[in-house]
Design a protein around this motif. Structure first.
Motif: not given
Ligand SMILES: [Zn+2]
Length: 135
Positions: A28, A31, A42, A45, A47
């Motif tokens: 990611c 993060c 992800c 987080c 993403s």
């Molecule tokens: Zn992430």
């Protein structure tokens, strides 16, 4: 039965990357977490900014279990193979096998190295003992 191969998406990208004989993981970009199984988002987080990188291929056996199968024709002993959970050095834990290692030689804490097995589109990651000094 024919394996259902992915037509698109992260599983197909994984299959394409590991054709070079190395384990690849997504990381990611928000993060900085390494991810396995392949995903489009992800799990830490949320993403969508996931990038592919070759991994070290190194890991440590977290657990193992031995499966007993039917004896081969002409033999009375059951076949055995170990199923392991490997903690990759990059972080993710993955289920796999050590197909060329006697299950009795696989201890928790064993250092292992990934290897790509199987044919195009249906590659799997298996492991061998890493044979590192100070393992
Ligand atoms: Zn992430």
């Amino acid at each position: 039965m024919t394996a259902q191969l992915p037509a698109s998406g992260p599983d197909l990208e994984f299959q394409t990357h590991v054709e070079d004989g190395r384990l690849w993981l997504q990381t990611c970009e928000d993060c900085d977490t390494a991810i396995f199984m392949p995903r489009i988002i992800c799990p830490h987080c949320g993403s969508l900014r996931l990038a592919w990188h070759p991994a070290s291929g190194l890991g440590t056996v977290y657990s193992r279990t031995v499966l007993y199968g039917r004896p081969k024709p002409g033999d009375t002993r059951p076949t055995r193979h170990a199923l392991v959970l490997v903690d990759l050095d990059e972080g993710p834990r993955m289920m796999s096998r050590l197909p060329d290692t006697d299950p009795d030689d696989i201890a928790i804490g064993l250092r292992v190295k990934a290897r790509v097995e199987g044919e195009a589109g249906a590659h799997v990651i298996v492991f061998d003992p890493a044979g590192e000094a100070n393992a």
